[in-house]
Scaffold this active site. Sequence first.
Site, PDB file in Angstrom:
ATOM      1  N   SER A  16      59.735  34.790  38.973  1.00 48.40           N
ATOM      2  CA  SER A  16      59.180  35.525  37.836  1.00 48.40           C
ATOM      3  C   SER A  16      60.182  35.329  36.709  1.00 48.40           C
ATOM      4  O   SER A  16      61.385  35.414  36.931  1.00 48.40           O
ATOM      5  CB  SER A  16      59.035  37.012  38.147  1.00 48.40           C
ATOM      6  OG  SER A  16      58.209  37.200  39.282  1.00 48.40           O
TER       7      SER A  16
ATOM      8  N   HIS B 101      42.299  43.843  32.604  1.00 44.35           N
ATOM      9  CA  HIS B 101      42.701  42.953  33.705  1.00 44.35           C
ATOM     10  C   HIS B 101      42.205  43.497  35.046  1.00 44.35           C
ATOM     11  O   HIS B 101      41.616  42.758  35.848  1.00 44.35           O
ATOM     12  CB  HIS B 101      44.225  42.791  33.722  1.00 44.35           C
ATOM     13  CG  HIS B 101      44.728  42.057  34.929  1.00 44.35           C
ATOM     14  ND1 HIS B 101      44.494  40.718  35.133  1.00 44.35           N
ATOM     15  CD2 HIS B 101      45.430  42.487  36.016  1.00 44.35           C
ATOM     16  CE1 HIS B 101      45.039  40.337  36.279  1.00 44.35           C
ATOM     17  NE2 HIS B 101      45.611  41.389  36.843  1.00 44.35           N
TER      18      HIS B 101
ATOM     19  N   ARG C 123      35.585  41.955  43.962  1.00 43.24           N
ATOM     20  CA  ARG C 123      34.982  43.049  44.717  1.00 43.24           C
ATOM     21  C   ARG C 123      33.552  43.271  44.258  1.00 43.24           C
ATOM     22  O   ARG C 123      32.655  42.527  44.615  1.00 43.24           O
ATOM     23  CB  ARG C 123      35.845  44.312  44.613  1.00 43.24           C
ATOM     24  CG  ARG C 123      37.115  44.234  45.443  1.00 43.24           C
ATOM     25  CD  ARG C 123      37.852  45.568  45.486  1.00 43.24           C
ATOM     26  NE  ARG C 123      38.220  46.017  44.141  1.00 43.24           N
ATOM     27  CZ  ARG C 123      39.362  45.676  43.543  1.00 43.24           C
ATOM     28  NH1 ARG C 123      40.239  44.912  44.161  1.00 43.24           N
ATOM     29  NH2 ARG C 123      39.655  46.091  42.336  1.00 43.24           N
TER      30      ARG C 123
ATOM     31  N   THR D 219      49.531  42.341  34.246  1.00 38.76           N
ATOM     32  CA  THR D 219      48.907  41.364  33.352  1.00 38.76           C
ATOM     33  C   THR D 219      48.214  42.074  32.196  1.00 38.76           C
ATOM     34  O   THR D 219      47.468  43.035  32.409  1.00 38.76           O
ATOM     35  CB  THR D 219      47.867  40.544  34.139  1.00 38.76           C
ATOM     36  OG1 THR D 219      48.511  40.019  35.291  1.00 38.76           O
ATOM     37  CG2 THR D 219      47.300  39.421  33.294  1.00 38.76           C
TER      38      THR D 219
ATOM     39  N   ASP E 179      56.227  46.229  39.763  1.00 41.19           N
ATOM     40  CA  ASP E 179      55.188  45.617  38.953  1.00 41.19           C
ATOM     41  C   ASP E 179      53.978  46.545  38.937  1.00 41.19           C
ATOM     42  O   ASP E 179      53.456  46.909  39.994  1.00 41.19           O
ATOM     43  CB  ASP E 179      54.809  44.251  39.543  1.00 41.19           C
ATOM     44  CG  ASP E 179      53.996  43.409  38.561  1.00 41.19           C
ATOM     45  OD1 ASP E 179      54.041  43.698  37.348  1.00 41.19           O
ATOM     46  OD2 ASP E 179      53.326  42.464  39.019  1.00 41.19           O
TER      47      ASP E 179
ATOM     48  N   GLU F 185      51.081  35.247  34.823  1.00 43.31           N
ATOM     49  CA  GLU F 185      50.596  36.558  34.411  1.00 43.31           C
ATOM     50  C   GLU F 185      51.383  36.957  33.181  1.00 43.31           C
ATOM     51  O   GLU F 185      52.621  37.006  33.211  1.00 43.31           O
ATOM     52  CB  GLU F 185      50.760  37.593  35.535  1.00 43.31           C
ATOM     53  CG  GLU F 185      49.783  37.335  36.678  1.00 43.31           C
ATOM     54  CD  GLU F 185      49.735  38.461  37.707  1.00 43.31           C
ATOM     55  OE1 GLU F 185      50.716  39.233  37.803  1.00 43.31           O
ATOM     56  OE2 GLU F 185      48.723  38.572  38.415  1.00 43.31           O
TER      57      GLU F 185
ATOM     58  N   GLN G 217      47.901  34.631  47.668  1.00 45.39           N
ATOM     59  CA  GLN G 217      47.692  36.070  47.455  1.00 45.39           C
ATOM     60  C   GLN G 217      46.419  36.567  48.149  1.00 45.39           C
ATOM     61  O   GLN G 217      46.416  37.598  48.822  1.00 45.39           O
ATOM     62  CB  GLN G 217      47.603  36.334  45.943  1.00 45.39           C
ATOM     63  CG  GLN G 217      47.447  37.796  45.543  1.00 45.39           C
ATOM     64  CD  GLN G 217      47.407  37.962  44.014  1.00 45.39           C
ATOM     65  OE1 GLN G 217      47.540  36.995  43.270  1.00 45.39           O
ATOM     66  NE2 GLN G 217      47.225  39.185  43.567  1.00 45.39           N
TER      67      GLN G 217
ATOM     68  N   ASP H 167      54.948  36.655  35.279  1.00 55.64           N
ATOM     69  CA  ASP H 167      54.917  36.971  36.708  1.00 55.64           C
ATOM     70  C   ASP H 167      54.073  35.909  37.416  1.00 55.64           C
ATOM     71  O   ASP H 167      52.881  36.090  37.638  1.00 55.64           O
ATOM     72  CB  ASP H 167      54.328  38.372  36.888  1.00 55.64           C
ATOM     73  CG  ASP H 167      54.405  38.837  38.326  1.00 55.64           C
ATOM     74  OD1 ASP H 167      55.262  38.327  39.066  1.00 55.64           O
ATOM     75  OD2 ASP H 167      53.618  39.717  38.708  1.00 55.64           O
TER      76      ASP H 167
HETATM   77 CA    CA Z   1      51.982  41.049  37.913  1.00 50.30          CA
END
Ligand code: CA
Length: 432
Positions: free
Chosen positions: A265, A141, A150, A357, A134, A207, A248, A241
Amino acid sequence: MNKVIDPSLKSWIEVNQDSDFPIQNIPFGIFKTPGGDSRAATRIGDKVIDLYSLALHGFLDGLGFHPDLFKCETLNAVIASGKTACRALRTRIAGIFEQSNPLLRDHPEIHGEILFLAETIQMLMPVKVGDYTDFYSSIEHATNVGIMFRDPANALLPNWKHMPVGYHGRSSSIVVSGAEIHRPKGQTKPDNAELPEFGPSRQVDFELEVAFITGRQPDLGTSVTTAEAEDHIFGLVLFNDLSARDIQKWEYVPLGPFLAKNFGSVISPWIITLDALEPFRVSGPKQEPAVLPYLQFDGDHNFDVQLDVLIQPENQREQLVCHSNYKYMYWNLAQQLAHQTVNGCNINIGDMYGSGTISGTTSDSFGSMLEIAWKGTKPVKFPDGTERKFIHDNDTIIMRGYCKNENLRIGFGEVVTKILPATIHQSRIINQ
Ligand code: CA
């Protein structure tokens, strides 16, 4: 070489103007016959065409395909016949169904063995996926995620514009459209909590991605160049996805996505060949700074595929939540495959490579609920009065993809995924 895409071609099978599957498409898939066998197939309009039956009747003679090759559970062996053979197969199929060809058209007594109404049959996984990668190749994105999690001033990490960042995912949990996936359970750690907790994810997300499937198998140690890459790509599918954002967030440091990404997925059942997408080739975004020589490329390797995501709550109408486009990809598929193999990593027939994505620049083109609802701060309102920050139980996620110009529409069909409630967890407690 690629006569199939001539927009003036017409089929004796009726094709609606808004169909994804005109005679110029000729995708490949696997379907289950009413008798329960799995067969290789293509599709024109709303008719699924059994290639095994077509071959048994002699329509595919002389192409080098034994009919038994089409009596198969996956397309891997058909794809292994090579791009030249598969191109000839598509051309032959288009010829059989071209409106002026009477050979099959005028023998309705065998149509029942070859043609099946799409809505009456079940599509199966088109390939056995060996390995799955992936990528993370949409700059919009990656920037959105960087801003949210962040630093808005440095949203992209220093490596992002120098390589198509990716990770190796899990192939066993890639399933075909129509899947019903239970909400995953796992560890999460709410922001204010001291310790992690266990339970159903509260932040299940889609996604929106397009995945390419490889069609050649170079040995370990071989690097595929950007110029060679498309020869190694059999075709494309839509790819949902599924991601559990709360799982996560807690698990991904320092090794990256794990259980948040491998609970399911989902792909669309028809593999659309690069040949069918040829009229929709476009140039990608300008890459600055200049990329290293092994990532440089000639020609256009982006494709103008319009992508829609809709959410359908149970017993409600579907609602559009995203309209994006595969052409927004910063890193194209040729660069992705060149990067994947630059160290000598081998690839297999049937491997799958998710784009990452696909988001555009505006909020209605973001390819995940995380971005659309901006980390839960801008919930999406639904006609039934409910709101969505992420996916609710019993919601169905529908992704559609199609290319369109003034005289041709080539579509991917759709990938449909229903999210079911989490299963009841019975802990095994062993008293000693
Ligand atoms: Ca993905």
